[in-house]
Design a protein around this motif. Structure first.
Motif, mmCIF file in Angstrom:
data_model
loop_
_atom_site.group_PDB
_atom_site.id
_atom_site.type_symbol
_atom_site.label_atom_id
_atom_site.label_comp_id
_atom_site.label_asym_id
_atom_site.label_seq_id
_atom_site.Cartn_x
_atom_site.Cartn_y
_atom_site.Cartn_z
ATOM 1 N N ILE A 541 1.106 -9.379 -39.341
ATOM 2 C CA ILE A 541 2.026 -8.517 -40.091
ATOM 3 C C ILE A 541 1.912 -7.090 -39.573
ATOM 4 N N VAL A 542 3.054 -6.488 -39.250
ATOM 5 C CA VAL A 542 3.114 -5.121 -38.730
ATOM 6 C C VAL A 542 3.919 -4.275 -39.723
ATOM 7 N N THR A 543 3.404 -3.097 -40.055
ATOM 8 C CA THR A 543 4.135 -2.199 -40.951
ATOM 9 C C THR A 543 4.924 -1.177 -40.140
ATOM 10 N N MET A 544 6.107 -0.826 -40.630
ATOM 11 C CA MET A 544 6.979 0.118 -39.920
ATOM 12 C C MET A 544 7.992 0.698 -40.893
ATOM 13 N N GLU A 662 3.173 -7.545 -30.221
ATOM 14 C CA GLU A 662 1.822 -8.089 -30.094
ATOM 15 C C GLU A 662 0.748 -7.011 -30.003
ATOM 16 N N LYS A 663 1.065 -5.865 -29.403
ATOM 17 C CA LYS A 663 0.065 -4.814 -29.211
ATOM 18 C C LYS A 663 0.093 -3.761 -30.324
ATOM 19 N N ALA A 664 0.992 -3.912 -31.296
ATOM 20 C CA ALA A 664 1.084 -2.944 -32.387
ATOM 21 C C ALA A 664 -0.064 -3.155 -33.369
ATOM 22 N N PRO A 665 -0.517 -2.085 -34.065
ATOM 23 C CA PRO A 665 -1.542 -2.246 -35.111
ATOM 24 C C PRO A 665 -1.037 -3.210 -36.187
ATOM 25 N N LYS A 666 -1.896 -4.097 -36.612
ATOM 26 C CA LYS A 666 -1.449 -5.124 -37.573
ATOM 27 C C LYS A 666 -2.631 -5.684 -38.336
ATOM 28 N N PHE A 667 -2.307 -6.422 -39.375
ATOM 29 C CA PHE A 667 -3.298 -7.234 -40.063
ATOM 30 C C PHE A 667 -2.733 -8.651 -40.149
ATOM 31 N N HIS A 668 -3.555 -9.590 -40.573
ATOM 32 C CA HIS A 668 -3.155 -10.999 -40.540
ATOM 33 C C HIS A 668 -3.303 -11.632 -41.920
ATOM 34 N N VAL A 669 -2.536 -12.690 -42.119
ATOM 35 C CA VAL A 669 -2.597 -13.487 -43.345
ATOM 36 C C VAL A 669 -2.850 -14.938 -42.956
ATOM 37 N N ILE A 670 -3.757 -15.583 -43.657
ATOM 38 C CA ILE A 670 -4.019 -17.018 -43.464
ATOM 39 C C ILE A 670 -3.750 -17.724 -44.787
ATOM 40 N N ILE A 671 -2.992 -18.814 -44.716
ATOM 41 C CA ILE A 671 -2.621 -19.577 -45.905
ATOM 42 C C ILE A 671 -3.243 -20.958 -45.819
#
Length: 839
Positions: A541-544, A662-671
């Motif tokens: 997930i990337v915020t913008m 792909e190279k942008a700052p992001k965090f991840h979610v696992i379901i």
């Protein structure tokens, strides 16, 4: 003058002979007026208290908020006092029970709140947790949930805090918000030590200001509006708090007033029905007056004067009862109120209720009263109740139009919008028309097709439904609409709960791990797999933020004409997006196509949720520039998706193709999905211990929270719907008592012809059974229709029929009708015919 005195004298004489019946007429409107006055008084007091307590709601004179540090502000040097807060969602572990829960962490520095207090137990805890030691204030609901007590420890990230006290209330916090997002206060000096504030973390920064008393804060901050708008800084003043809170609860008050108005309308239908029976009984007396030379208008005014007096009496009684009922309303709405509501008589509300009650009772009584104008003197010799037909009297059509205009005008006054008022009026007309159609249709069917072969008591009880002066239609309308309100509430509530119970559905995930850093993804996935759980989705997930649309940025958009201007929220919104080249189960491509990016020179085509695009005016082919952590990315709208946001999945308004972010700052979610709640709790605790920065959403807890919230909301709605049910019962009771003497004559006739008391009792019981059945079934059918319409057009749920709940409601309403009918007629049935005739 003499004529007016004579009319009043005649009205008073007739009233003395019929005061019992006329008092029954007004009982129908008392509850509706009481509800209207109670809600109006409550709304007036609430509005006054919001204005008086807005500063305590905000806790400061000014609050600045942003999702990044605010830095130095020019206002900092002007304020008498400052306080800082960093708030974010995080897991908190209770060390004694070894359990964890997602909460709202508020790291506080300074003496906030400047106005009002943090109510705690013990009282000293509001200051003790600020003494520089690792101490925390924990929301009372959390303390109770995990059986924690003062002195126990909690762990927030990497830091262990001692519970200094339980938080009872905080500025702006209500029972509902505490249930959804319970708060934990910690000192700000420990915020960084928790390790939870990392690059890409979802954090809000707030600064509280206190200025000199009398400072015009709204005027003072105007000079900074443009700069704050550019930096996405949100500013809230006391006046802003008054407007936003007042607007929210004004809407609540108006909605509740509409519910009270429905109860009042039900009562007025009862009044019209009762006056209709009363007028039919008085036709012979009216004919005698006409023979004695009294004009039709004077005769009409005699009975209208009685209705006015009774309407005024009913309105006064309702206003008194409503003024008493308002004392319990703050308790009923306590979980929803951010302020302490004072209780005082609102004379504006009382006057409003009295005028409304008097006007509406006279208006509805006009329909049957107009019949008096056409009574000829010859009716002393022959009965002719159809002296004038409804369709041939223009005044009665005028009254019908006046009733419709009144309903529209009253709802427009409450809703402040002609579309909403027209919709409400249309619903009322549709509901009453549907119930009237059901009542008349059933009576026509019984009259036309009643089999002679039926058992005599059954045949006679069915025939009683269309006897002269019957109350069938009025009872179906009043009890039916009240039943419809209660039934619709239960049906919708159950379906909402059914839709949110994801954990019990096959292949539906029930656990979400989020705020996972890129370096932690593989380790977390292995930990989940090690516990025997599947990794159903792993999503970056990337915020913008949106920079411009078709070359128009935020400032240029603000300068456009209103018809061309896009919503400010579109530019202010922080979008959370993901990237992939395919759709998932909750998505359907409805327009355009997904485009892949295979080389750095390729144009970037993104996909929007169709509903959001429609609301914001975004179209296929629009050029949109996003700001991703300071870097602009030019994109084009290539497709629209229909996204099922009710399905448990990682659903997004905006979808990017791969090879872009792909190279942008992001965090991840696992379901993932656990087999049981116990397994979910165990895995949750292990993950939180190993990775303190990761937050977990347990959908089982969401279901429990949602059920609790729905329970509180439904209690309020049921409380208001109770007015309609009580009104329906009062109309039923008054209708039964009004027709008591007619039933007495019928019973005497049946007994004289040889019918035994058990046979007469059976006939009466069956009649009430059929009446109750028709009223409740009509209301249930109407609620089925309302529920289906809500499911299709509002909630977009599949239509389901709550047969079990409908059966329970049917049995209850029918049983009440039979019981009241039996109590009304038991003395008549048990007495010999001669005794009744002599009395």
């Amino acid at each position: 003058m003499h004529r007016f005195e004579w009319i009043l004298k005649m009205a008073f004489r007739d009233f003395r002979k019929n005061k019992g019946k006329l008092l029954l007429f007004i009982s129908s409107i008392v509850i509706g007026i009481a509800a209207l006055v109670a809600i109006s008084s409550f709304g007036d007091n609430l509005s006054k208290d919001i204005d008086n307590q807005a500063r305590e709601l905000l806790g400061a004179d000014l609050v600045l908020e942003n999702n990044k540090p605010l830095g130095e502000q020019e206002l900092d040097t002007m304020a008498n006092e400052l306080a800082e807060e960093i708030n974010f969602a995080s897991m908190v572990s209770f060390t004694k029970s070894d359990e964890s829960r997602l909460v709202q962490i508020r790291a506080l520095e300074g003496d906030f709140p400047f106005y009002g207090t943090l109510e705690t137990a013990p009282l000293s805890a509001a200051q003790d947790f600020r003494d520089g030691q690792p101490k925390a204030l924990v929301e009372k609901i959390l303390m109770e949930q995990f059986n924690a007590s003062v002195g126990d420890s909690i762990k927030v990230g990497k830091v262990k805090f001692v519970i200094a006290g339980s938080l009872l209330s905080a500025p702006g916090q209500t029972g509902i918000t505490a249930t959804v997002a319970p708060i934990v206060y910690i000192p700000m000096k420990y915020a960084d030590e928790t390790g939870l504030i990392q690059y890409g973390s979802r954090v809000n920064y707030q600064r509280y200001y206190r200025f000199d008393q009398g400072t015009n804060v709204d005027e003072m901050i105007k000079a900074y509006d443009e700069a704050w708008e550019e930096d996405h800084v949100d500013a809230d003043t006391v006046e802003d708090q008054k407007r936003s809170t007042g607007r929210s609860f004004a809407n609540l008050s108006d909605f509740l007033s509409l519910v009270a108005f429905v109860a009042l309308l039900l009562g007025c239908v009862g009044v019209a029905s009762a006056v209709n029976v009363f007028v039919k009984e008085k036709l012979a007396s009216v004919a005698v007056l006409r023979c004695l030379g009294v004009s039709s208008m004077d005769t009409f005014l005699i009975y209208l004067s009685q209705i006015k007096l009774m309407g005024l009496a009913g309105s006064l009684l309702g206003a008194l009862l409503g003024s008493l009922i308002q004392f319990i309303l703050p308790q009923v709405f306590s979980d929803f109120l951010p302020v302490d509501v004072s209780v005082a008589v609102s004379w504006r509300a009382v006057a409003f209720g009295i005028i409304t009650g008097l006007f509406i009772s006279v208006l509805f009584a006009f329909l049957p009263l107009l019949k008096i104008r056409k009574v000829p003197p010859m009716m002393t010799l022959r009965t002719d109740e159809d002296a004038v037909k409804f369709s041939k009297d223009p005044w009665r059509w005028l009254v019908m139009v006046a009733i419709g205009v009144f309903i529209f005008s009253f709802s427009f006054y409450l809703l402040d919008g002609w579309r909403e008022a027209l919709g409400f009026t249309g619903f009322v007309v549709l509901a009453f028309a549907s119930l009237w159609f059901v009542g008349t249709g059933i009576m026509w069917l019984i009259r036309r097709f009643l089999p002679l072969s039926l058992n005599y008591p059954v045949r006679q009880s069915l025939a009683n439904l269309y006897r002269p002066n019957n109350q069938t239609i009025s009872l179906i309308a009043t009890i039916g609409l009240g039943t419809a309100m209660i039934s619709t509430l239960f049906f919708v509530q159950n379906q909402l709960l059914d839709q949110v119970k994801f954990a019990d559905k096959e292949d539906q995930p029930n656990m979400l791990f989020f705020d996972i850093q890129s370096s932690q993804v593989e380790e977390v996935k292995q930990s989940v797999l090690k516990e025997g759980l599947p990794v159903m989705q792993e999503v970056p997930i990337v915020t913008m933020r949106l920079e411009s649309i078709n070359g128009i940025d935020k400032s240029e958009n603000a300068a456009l004409a209103d018809e061309k201007k896009r919503s400010r929220g579109l530019y202010n919104r922080e979008f959370r997006v993901t990237y992939r080249d395919s759709l998932i189960k909750s998505e359907t491509l409805v327009e355009g196509e997904l485009h892949q990016v295979k080389s750095p020179k390729d144009s970037i085509f993104i996909s929007f949720d169709k509903g959001y695009a429609g609301r914001t005016g975004i179209e296929i082919g629009d050029e949109i520039v996003f700001n991703v952590q300071g870097r602009p990315i030019k994109t084009y709208v290539g497709s629209f998706r229909e996204v099922n946001f009710r399905q448990v999945s990682t659903n997004f308004l905006v979808l990017f193709p791969e090879n872009v972010l792909e190279k942008a700052p992001k965090f991840h979610v696992i379901i993932t999905k656990s087999a049981t709640d116990k397994q979910a709790a165990q895995v949750q605790n292990k993950i939180v211990k190993a990775f303190p920065n990761i937050s977990v959403i347990n959908l089982g807890l969401i279901v429990d929270t949602f059920e609790e919230i729905l329970g509180k909301i439904s209690f309020v709605i049921q409380f208001m719907a109770l007015f309609s049910i009580i009104t329906g019962i009062l109309v039923l009771v008054s209708s039964l008592i009004i027709s008591k003497y007619q039933r007495m004559r019928e019973s005497i006739l049946l007994r004289t012809l040889g019918a035994s008391s058990p046979v007469v009792r059976t006939i009466n019981t069956l009649e009430y059974f059929f009446l109750g059945s028709l009223a409740s079934l009509s209301g249930i059918l109407l609620s089925f229709l309302a529920t289906a319409m809500l499911n299709i057009w509002i909630f977009e749920f599949p239509v389901q029929w709550a047969w079990k709940e409908a059966g329970i409601i049917y049995v209850l309403i029918t049983a009440i009708t039979v019981l009241l009918g039996w109590l009304n007629g038991k003395n008549i049935i048990n007495k010999p015919p001669m005794e009744i005739l002599r009395s």
